[in-house]
Design a protein around this motif. Structure first.
Motif, PDB file in Angstrom:
ATOM      1  N   PRO A   1       0.825  -1.214   0.000  1.00  0.00           N
ATOM      2  CA  PRO A   1       0.000   0.000   0.000  1.00  0.00           C
ATOM      3  C   PRO A   1       0.859   1.264   0.000  1.00  0.00           C
ATOM      4  O   PRO A   1       1.977   1.272   0.539  1.00  0.00           O
ATOM      5  N   CYS A   2       0.344   2.320  -0.593  1.00  0.00           N
ATOM      6  CA  CYS A   2       1.028   3.606  -0.582  1.00  0.00           C
ATOM      7  C   CYS A   2      -0.012   4.708  -0.562  1.00  0.00           C
ATOM      8  O   CYS A   2      -1.211   4.449  -0.713  1.00  0.00           O
ATOM      9  N   THR A   3       0.425   5.934  -0.382  1.00  0.00           N
ATOM     10  CA  THR A   3      -0.511   7.055  -0.415  1.00  0.00           C
ATOM     11  C   THR A   3      -0.880   7.382  -1.865  1.00  0.00           C
ATOM     12  O   THR A   3      -0.200   6.970  -2.809  1.00  0.00           O
ATOM     13  N   ARG A   4      -1.951   8.132  -2.031  1.00  0.00           N
ATOM     14  CA  ARG A   4      -2.377   8.570  -3.361  1.00  0.00           C
ATOM     15  C   ARG A   4      -1.268   9.364  -4.029  1.00  0.00           C
ATOM     16  O   ARG A   4      -0.976   9.173  -5.216  1.00  0.00           O
ATOM     17  N   GLU A   5      -0.622  10.245  -3.281  1.00  0.00           N
ATOM     18  CA  GLU A   5       0.433  11.089  -3.836  1.00  0.00           C
ATOM     19  C   GLU A   5       1.616  10.248  -4.305  1.00  0.00           C
ATOM     20  O   GLU A   5       2.194  10.492  -5.374  1.00  0.00           O
ATOM     21  N   GLU A   6       2.005   9.238  -3.487  1.00  0.00           N
ATOM     22  CA  GLU A   6       3.125   8.368  -3.858  1.00  0.00           C
ATOM     23  C   GLU A   6       2.800   7.590  -5.131  1.00  0.00           C
ATOM     24  O   GLU A   6       3.645   7.454  -6.020  1.00  0.00           O
ATOM     25  N   PHE A   7       1.561   7.082  -5.208  1.00  0.00           N
ATOM     26  CA  PHE A   7       1.177   6.303  -6.391  1.00  0.00           C
ATOM     27  C   PHE A   7       1.218   7.164  -7.647  1.00  0.00           C
ATOM     28  O   PHE A   7       1.787   6.781  -8.675  1.00  0.00           O
ATOM     29  N   LEU A   8       0.625   8.346  -7.592  1.00  0.00           N
ATOM     30  CA  LEU A   8       0.578   9.221  -8.766  1.00  0.00           C
ATOM     31  C   LEU A   8       1.974   9.696  -9.161  1.00  0.00           C
ATOM     32  O   LEU A   8       2.272   9.841 -10.359  1.00  0.00           O
ATOM     33  N   PHE A   9       2.849   9.901  -8.176  1.00  0.00           N
ATOM     34  CA  PHE A   9       4.206  10.383  -8.464  1.00  0.00           C
ATOM     35  C   PHE A   9       4.995   9.377  -9.286  1.00  0.00           C
ATOM     36  O   PHE A   9       5.758   9.749 -10.184  1.00  0.00           O
ATOM     37  N   ARG A  10       4.806   8.076  -8.992  1.00  0.00           N
ATOM     38  CA  ARG A  10       5.619   7.077  -9.682  1.00  0.00           C
ATOM     39  C   ARG A  10       4.960   6.521 -10.947  1.00  0.00           C
ATOM     40  O   ARG A  10       5.497   5.617 -11.582  1.00  0.00           O
ATOM     41  N   GLN A  11       3.768   7.061 -11.286  1.00  0.00           N
ATOM     42  CA  GLN A  11       3.131   6.609 -12.510  1.00  0.00           C
ATOM     43  C   GLN A  11       3.791   7.204 -13.747  1.00  0.00           C
ATOM     44  O   GLN A  11       4.110   8.390 -13.780  1.00  0.00           O
ATOM     45  N   ARG A  12       4.007   6.384 -14.731  1.00  0.00           N
ATOM     46  CA  ARG A  12       4.550   6.871 -15.995  1.00  0.00           C
ATOM     47  C   ARG A  12       3.434   7.472 -16.843  1.00  0.00           C
ATOM     48  O   ARG A  12       2.329   6.948 -16.891  1.00  0.00           O
ATOM     49  N   ASP A  13       3.757   8.548 -17.510  1.00  0.00           N
ATOM     50  CA  ASP A  13       2.780   9.157 -18.408  1.00  0.00           C
ATOM     51  C   ASP A  13       2.512   8.232 -19.592  1.00  0.00           C
ATOM     52  O   ASP A  13       3.430   7.588 -20.113  1.00  0.00           O
ATOM     53  N   VAL A  14       1.240   8.164 -19.986  1.00  0.00           N
ATOM     54  CA  VAL A  14       0.892   7.395 -21.182  1.00  0.00           C
ATOM     55  C   VAL A  14       1.385   8.166 -22.399  1.00  0.00           C
ATOM     56  O   VAL A  14       1.180   9.380 -22.493  1.00  0.00           O
ATOM     57  N   PRO A  15       2.049   7.502 -23.346  1.00  0.00           N
ATOM     58  CA  PRO A  15       2.538   8.209 -24.545  1.00  0.00           C
ATOM     59  C   PRO A  15       1.399   8.909 -25.284  1.00  0.00           C
ATOM     60  O   PRO A  15       0.221   8.561 -25.132  1.00  0.00           O
ATOM     61  N   GLU A  16       1.772   9.879 -26.104  1.00  0.00           N
ATOM     62  CA  GLU A  16       0.778  10.625 -26.867  1.00  0.00           C
ATOM     63  C   GLU A  16       0.010   9.714 -27.809  1.00  0.00           C
ATOM     64  O   GLU A  16      -1.176   9.937 -28.087  1.00  0.00           O
ATOM     65  N   HIS A  17       0.676   8.664 -28.315  1.00  0.00           N
ATOM     66  CA  HIS A  17       0.019   7.652 -29.140  1.00  0.00           C
ATOM     67  C   HIS A  17       0.604   6.290 -28.779  1.00  0.00           C
ATOM     68  O   HIS A  17       1.809   6.165 -28.560  1.00  0.00           O
ATOM     69  N   VAL A  18      -0.265   5.269 -28.732  1.00  0.00           N
ATOM     70  CA  VAL A  18       0.200   3.922 -28.389  1.00  0.00           C
ATOM     71  C   VAL A  18      -0.056   2.914 -29.511  1.00  0.00           C
ATOM     72  O   VAL A  18       0.489   1.816 -29.491  1.00  0.00           O
ATOM     73  N   LEU A  19      -0.899   3.268 -30.482  1.00  0.00           N
ATOM     74  CA  LEU A  19      -1.131   2.379 -31.622  1.00  0.00           C
ATOM     75  C   LEU A  19       0.117   2.384 -32.505  1.00  0.00           C
ATOM     76  O   LEU A  19       0.613   3.445 -32.881  1.00  0.00           O
ATOM     77  N   SER A  20       0.617   1.202 -32.808  1.00  0.00           N
ATOM     78  CA  SER A  20       1.861   1.122 -33.578  1.00  0.00           C
ATOM     79  C   SER A  20       1.699   1.707 -34.975  1.00  0.00           C
ATOM     80  O   SER A  20       0.583   1.786 -35.512  1.00  0.00           O
ATOM     81  N   LYS A  21       2.819   2.107 -35.560  1.00  0.00           N
ATOM     82  CA  LYS A  21       2.804   2.668 -36.912  1.00  0.00           C
ATOM     83  C   LYS A  21       2.280   1.638 -37.905  1.00  0.00           C
ATOM     84  O   LYS A  21       1.529   1.979 -38.835  1.00  0.00           O
ATOM     85  N   GLU A  22       2.642   0.359 -37.704  1.00  0.00           N
ATOM     86  CA  GLU A  22       2.201  -0.709 -38.618  1.00  0.00           C
ATOM     87  C   GLU A  22       0.683  -0.867 -38.581  1.00  0.00           C
ATOM     88  O   GLU A  22       0.027  -0.993 -39.627  1.00  0.00           O
TER      89      GLU A  22
END
Length: 448
Positions: free
Chosen positions: A189-210
């Motif tokens: 378990p962690c605090t809300r702030e700790e969880f959000l701090f270590r979250q990686r940002d979702v890329p601007e696009h995730v669908l592959s070029k192919e």
């Protein structure tokens, strides 16, 4: 001291299994669990079918309405104290329940149903309340009110609350701790702030070029309609008894336009779309033209439906069957809920291709009912796209999806809408869920 805990994780990470194990471990008559797993909750009975919400004459007249069900829940839970009456009044005011009391549950919108379920469960006087994705399907005002209510329940009514969330930007500031589930493993378990701090940002696009190029290069069909006006409604009104849901709606959607349809819970968004898809029997009495074909003349609705891809809360609810994933997608080729005509090898290949596009590789023969609710939604999206439709009707398509899969689905929508002859209408209560291809917006208000 009571608290609010958030259980978070990707779609398919094991959140539901964790909660099921917890419920067995903590078995108690004061524990209540609300599963908003498919945006409509579990089926009321096995007689449910996709269009039942709009075919109210098919509802058994002995079926209890919202008022009767809430009264039963309230009376069953215990003594009628001033504190309980105060909570009842608060919930009725908070969720604007009065206009819903004389409705059947089956006729409620997905957001209205959530309000009913929450009210009913809170009448049960729980000590621990577990809620799965409680915010999806609620308009912004109601989401804010619900977050305030959660804190009130902890502070004033001494209820512990656990929120199971796929959409991690829905974590309320009042959450005391966050427990993340990763591939079936429970993180400390962690605090809300700790969880959000270590979250990686979702890329601007995730669908592959192919995959992006593959969608753009799909071959066009010879039988597509070539019309300027895809949807045209003239003075469309819908009434149920004394209630008017839509009044004198005039709406024209031109070829290539992408509309965002919005409004508070119960304003008639899904009803409007049910008219387009002819799931509402009143659609045949309305002045509606699709692809230049007047409703009730010329081509049958089944001919027209071949050009429409559709996903909605009602559709999700109607797929409560233990079928392989591939057959769910294949039913989109036949415009059926359940598959009654076996597709050929070429059609199966198309179904697998769209499942791959939506990140469901290798799960073709998995049981639909054993998938997480988010994975089920991805399957139903593949079903909506499988026939390469000219008109996409997407009613809250991102329900229950984690941040990565929400970005994936937006990528697919944005790519698909770049193709010729593609028109879309999309409903969502989250402004940030709208893809960047939206060209027009329509807002519906609740009629008094």
């Amino acid at each position: 001291m009571q608290k609010i805990t958030a259980i978070v994780g990707r779609n398919g990470s094991g959140k539901t299994q964790y909660i099921e194990a917890l419920r067995k471990q903590m078995a108690s008559d004061r524990l209540r669990y609300i599963a908003f797993s498919d945006s409509y909750g579990p089926a009321v009975d096995k007689s449910y079918y996709l269009q039942l919400r709009w075919n109210q004459h098919d509802i058994d007249p002995e079926t209890p309405n919202v008022r009767e069900l809430l009264e039963r829940a309230y009376n069953f839970a215990g003594e009628d104290t001033e504190e309980r009456r105060k909570l009842q009044r608060h919930l009725y005011d908070l969720f604007h329940m009065e206009p819903l009391l004389d409705k059947y549950v089956i006729t409620l919108s997905s957001g209205e149903l959530r309000k009913f379920q929450l009210t009913k469960m809170l009448f049960a006087n729980p000590k621990l309340l577990i809620m799965e994705n409680p915010f999806i399907g609620l308009d912004a005002e109601t989401r804010d009110q619900l977050k305030e209510l959660l804190q009130l329940l902890v502070d004033k009514h001494e209820i512990d609350i656990m929120l199971v969330l796929s959409k991690t930007d829905d974590i309320p500031t009042s959450v005391s701790e966050v427990i993340e589930i990763r591939d079936g493993h429970v993180m400390p378990p962690c605090t809300r702030e700790e969880f959000l701090f270590r979250q990686r940002d979702v890329p601007e696009h995730v669908l592959s070029k192919e995959k992006t190029e593959a969608i753009l290069n799909l071959p066009y069909k010879d039988n597509d309609y070539d019309t300027d006006e895809v949807i045209k409604m003239r003075n469309v009104s819908i009434r149920y008894g004394d209630r008017t849901i839509l009044k004198d709606v005039n709406w024209t959607v031109l070829n290539g336009e992408r509309w965002a349809l919005s409004g508070h819970n119960g304003s008639g968004k899904s009803t409007l779309l049910s008219l387009v898809c002819a799931d509402n029997p009143q659609s045949y009495a309305c002045d509606i033209t699709l692809f230049d074909h007047q409703r009730g003349t010329g081509e049958s609705i089944w001919d027209i439906k071949k050009h429409i891809g559709y996903v909605s809360p009602e559709m999700h609810r109607s797929y409560q069957r233990d079928l392989p994933v591939i057959r769910i997608v294949a039913s989109g080729l036949k415009d059926s809920v359940g598959l009654y005509v076996k597709p050929n090898e070429e059609e199966y290949a198309i179904c697998k291709w769209w499942l791959d596009i939506f990140g469901m590789e290798g799960k073709y023969n998995n049981s639909f009912m054993k998938l997480s609710s988010g994975e089920q939604r991805l399957v139903l999206l593949a079903r909506a796209f499988v026939k390469d439709p000219q008109l996409l009707i997407l009613d809250e398509p991102l329900h229950g999806l984690d941040l990565w899969n929400r970005r994936l689905v937006k990528d697919v929508i944005e790519t698909f809408c770049q193709r010729r002859n593609k028109t879309m209408v999309m409903v969502t209560h989250y402004e940030e869920e709208l893809p960047n291809v939206i060209t027009h917006k329509k807002y519906l208000t609740i009629l008094k």
